[in-house]
Design an enzyme around this catalytic site. Structure first.
Site, PDB file in Angstrom:
ATOM      1  N   PRO A 182      44.401 -36.976   2.605  1.00  0.00           N
ATOM      2  CA  PRO A 182      44.127 -36.580   4.070  1.00  0.00           C
ATOM      3  C   PRO A 182      43.038 -37.341   4.432  1.00  0.00           C
ATOM      4  O   PRO A 182      41.900 -37.487   3.629  1.00  0.00           O
ATOM      5  CB  PRO A 182      43.769 -35.065   3.874  1.00  0.00           C
ATOM      6  CG  PRO A 182      43.268 -35.038   2.099  1.00  0.00           C
ATOM      7  CD  PRO A 182      44.324 -36.043   1.661  1.00  0.00           C
TER       8      PRO A 182
ATOM      9  N   GLN B 143      45.621 -29.334   4.845  1.00  0.00           N
ATOM     10  CA  GLN B 143      44.165 -29.399   4.301  1.00  0.00           C
ATOM     11  C   GLN B 143      43.238 -28.554   5.057  1.00  0.00           C
ATOM     12  O   GLN B 143      43.078 -28.943   6.414  1.00  0.00           O
ATOM     13  CB  GLN B 143      43.452 -30.580   4.009  1.00  0.00           C
ATOM     14  CG  GLN B 143      42.324 -30.438   3.255  1.00  0.00           C
ATOM     15  CD  GLN B 143      41.618 -31.787   2.911  1.00  0.00           C
ATOM     16  OE1 GLN B 143      40.954 -32.415   3.603  1.00  0.00           O
ATOM     17  NE2 GLN B 143      41.525 -32.252   1.436  1.00  0.00           N
TER      18      GLN B 143
ATOM     19  N   CYS C 134      35.105 -33.771   0.860  1.00  0.00           N
ATOM     20  CA  CYS C 134      34.689 -34.463   1.863  1.00  0.00           C
ATOM     21  C   CYS C 134      32.926 -34.475   1.789  1.00  0.00           C
ATOM     22  O   CYS C 134      32.564 -33.463   2.114  1.00  0.00           O
ATOM     23  CB  CYS C 134      35.221 -34.094   3.241  1.00  0.00           C
ATOM     24  SG  CYS C 134      34.859 -34.830   4.598  1.00  0.00           S
TER      25      CYS C 134
ATOM     26  N   LYS D  92      41.440 -29.984  -3.475  1.00  0.00           N
ATOM     27  CA  LYS D  92      40.969 -31.414  -3.708  1.00  0.00           C
ATOM     28  C   LYS D  92      39.515 -31.403  -3.762  1.00  0.00           C
ATOM     29  O   LYS D  92      38.740 -31.001  -2.936  1.00  0.00           O
ATOM     30  CB  LYS D  92      41.203 -32.420  -2.537  1.00  0.00           C
ATOM     31  CG  LYS D  92      41.094 -33.914  -2.928  1.00  0.00           C
ATOM     32  CD  LYS D  92      41.830 -34.580  -1.321  1.00  0.00           C
ATOM     33  CE  LYS D  92      41.788 -36.187  -1.808  1.00  0.00           C
ATOM     34  NZ  LYS D  92      40.437 -36.733  -1.690  1.00  0.00           N
TER      35      LYS D  92
ATOM     36  N   HIS E 176      39.303 -36.741  -6.815  1.00  0.00           N
ATOM     37  CA  HIS E 176      38.748 -38.048  -6.284  1.00  0.00           C
ATOM     38  C   HIS E 176      37.729 -38.348  -7.541  1.00  0.00           C
ATOM     39  O   HIS E 176      36.694 -37.811  -7.525  1.00  0.00           O
ATOM     40  CB  HIS E 176      38.285 -37.885  -5.025  1.00  0.00           C
ATOM     41  CG  HIS E 176      37.439 -39.115  -4.339  1.00  0.00           C
ATOM     42  ND1 HIS E 176      37.820 -39.521  -2.979  1.00  0.00           N
ATOM     43  CD2 HIS E 176      37.062 -40.190  -5.044  1.00  0.00           C
ATOM     44  CE1 HIS E 176      37.207 -40.626  -2.741  1.00  0.00           C
ATOM     45  NE2 HIS E 176      36.794 -41.250  -4.023  1.00  0.00           N
TER      46      HIS E 176
ATOM     47  N   ASN F 249      42.826 -39.540  -7.331  1.00  0.00           N
ATOM     48  CA  ASN F 249      42.667 -40.192  -6.056  1.00  0.00           C
ATOM     49  C   ASN F 249      41.389 -40.927  -6.248  1.00  0.00           C
ATOM     50  O   ASN F 249      40.475 -40.593  -6.930  1.00  0.00           O
ATOM     51  CB  ASN F 249      42.242 -39.151  -4.710  1.00  0.00           C
ATOM     52  CG  ASN F 249      41.812 -39.703  -3.637  1.00  0.00           C
ATOM     53  OD1 ASN F 249      40.916 -39.156  -3.078  1.00  0.00           O
ATOM     54  ND2 ASN F 249      42.634 -40.641  -3.061  1.00  0.00           N
ATOM     55  N   GLY F 250      40.968 -42.181  -5.363  1.00  0.00           N
ATOM     56  CA  GLY F 250      39.961 -42.928  -5.247  1.00  0.00           C
ATOM     57  C   GLY F 250      40.076 -44.401  -5.719  1.00  0.00           C
ATOM     58  O   GLY F 250      40.502 -44.679  -6.753  1.00  0.00           O
ATOM     59  N   GLY F 251      40.118 -45.164  -4.598  1.00  0.00           N
ATOM     60  CA  GLY F 251      40.170 -46.915  -5.032  1.00  0.00           C
ATOM     61  C   GLY F 251      41.447 -47.380  -5.473  1.00  0.00           C
ATOM     62  O   GLY F 251      41.595 -48.356  -6.220  1.00  0.00           O
TER      63      GLY F 251
ATOM     64  N   ARG G  42      43.120 -45.005   1.670  1.00  0.00           N
ATOM     65  CA  ARG G  42      43.048 -46.264   2.785  1.00  0.00           C
ATOM     66  C   ARG G  42      44.316 -47.209   2.573  1.00  0.00           C
ATOM     67  O   ARG G  42      44.750 -47.929   3.613  1.00  0.00           O
ATOM     68  CB  ARG G  42      41.762 -46.836   2.572  1.00  0.00           C
ATOM     69  CG  ARG G  42      40.692 -46.024   3.321  1.00  0.00           C
ATOM     70  CD  ARG G  42      39.239 -46.221   2.960  1.00  0.00           C
ATOM     71  NE  ARG G  42      38.830 -46.146   1.737  1.00  0.00           N
ATOM     72  CZ  ARG G  42      37.836 -46.524   0.978  1.00  0.00           C
ATOM     73  NH1 ARG G  42      37.086 -47.491   1.682  1.00  0.00           N
ATOM     74  NH2 ARG G  42      37.610 -46.232  -0.351  1.00  0.00           N
TER      75      ARG G  42
END
Length: 341
Positions: free
Chosen positions: A19, A72, A102, A142, A174, A214-216, A238
């Site tokens: 998301p 979400q 977030c 998340k 994340h 999640n992350g990178g 991304r």
């Protein structure tokens, strides 16, 4: 590629698109679905207050072709979140996810998002209230590995235990801290170091939970490597937005389906009837094509593709023919080479 009997959103979590605020709206999700039938797609975060007081069809409506799709929610008041889930159930989501990750200023001021890592007991109350309204639809979380001066080695196991005790079966982590003091939301996506090893250890410790990381994560090869370490899934953010064609191999490479890789040209062509339909309903072309600018990332003609759409999609009367003209300059040979790779 065995999913161990998992079904629905739990199985789809093997590869999901994160998301992302202002990005993963319904037009974005419909485009991403042209690349993969299997990946789990997430909405932007929608606050419980917005669901209860805003334009529900605009906030929650989606095309049935987007399935499997997860909503979400953001919030920290159990009763309000429960009411929001009750409303959301009418729309047919495959999963309801609570945002505990977030770091934006808007989220902090509302005392939810990553700030909730400090109050796991409240998060447990929230998810239990949400589950009471969700029925058979899974409620997931998340989160980050911690915030500010918290020690993730202590905080994350406690958080996951509380989630498990509350009945949560799936958590996306994340693998970075969120620094709520001193870093901007943008900086929080890059500066705090990644700790994939910690997330892997959490899966080893909480084997009964479905844990996605999640992350990178820049590509499917990296996602596969993380899944191979014992994790249940990978969530790409991304990279999937800026280079959506990486999703074209998801069904083959991540889910093991005997299917062809979907190219950017095929996905864009498949969008044309949708664009025609949405323009007929009052949408503007640039509302859709802004999510498609990366379709040919790294290929000859990609710059022209972006330029034609950026310069023309906002103009009155712009329609599918502009998309076809923008696509005409992309090299089909390199597209075919990518498809057969």
């Amino acid at each position: 590629m065995d999913n161990c009997g998992k079904t629905g959103a739990q199985a789809a979590a093997r590869l999901s698109v994160a998301p992302m605020m202002d990005w993963t709206d319904r037009h974005c999700r419909f485009f991403h679905r042209r690349f993969s039938k299997r990946a789990l797609l997430y909405t932007e975060m929608v606050t419980s207050g917005a669901v209860l007081n805003g334009d529900r069809d605009r906030l929650l409506g989606f095309d049935r072709q987007e399935h499997p799709v997860a909503l979400q929610l953001g919030g920290s008041e159990p009763g309000e979140l429960a009411q929001a889930v009750r409303v959301a159930m009418e729309y047919g989501y495959d999963e309801i996810n609570l945002n505990v990750g977030c770091p934006s200023d808007r989220v902090q001021s509302g005392c939810f998002g990553a700030a909730l890592m400090r109050t796991p007991a409240l998060v447990a109350e929230c998810v239990q209230a949400m589950m009471a309204e969700a029925g058979a639809v899974p409620v997931t979380v998340k989160c980050r590995i911690g915030v500010d001066d918290q020690d993730p080695e202590e905080v994350l196991p406690d958080f996951l235990q509380r989630m498990s005790d509350a009945g949560v079966k799936t958590v996306a982590i994340h693998a970075r801290k969120a620094w709520l003091q001193g870093l901007s939301p943008k900086e929080n996506r890059d500066i705090p170091p990644l700790d994939y090893d910690l997330v892997v250890r959490m899966k080893e410790r909480f084997g009964h939970l479905t844990i996605a990381i999640n992350g990178g994560i820049p590509d499917l090869t990296s996602a596969q490597a993380l899944i191979a370490r014992g994790l249940d899934g990978a969530m790409i953010g991304r990279a999937a937005y800026h280079s959506p064609a990486i999703l074209g191999a998801v069904d083959r490479d991540i889910f093991g389906d005997d299917v062809a890789v979907v190219t950017g040209a095929e996905a864009v062509t498949a969008m044309l009837p949708y664009i025609e339909r949405e323009l007929g309903r009052g949408a503007r072309l640039n509302q859709i094509t802004r999510h498609m600018l990366g379709a040919f990332q790294g290929m000859p003609g990609a710059r022209q593709w972006r330029r034609v759409l950026s310069e023309g999609a906002h103009l009155p009367g712009a329609g599918p023919e502009l998309v076809e003209r923008a696509m005409a300059g992309v090299s089909p040979r390199q597209e075919e080479a990518r498809k057969s790779a």
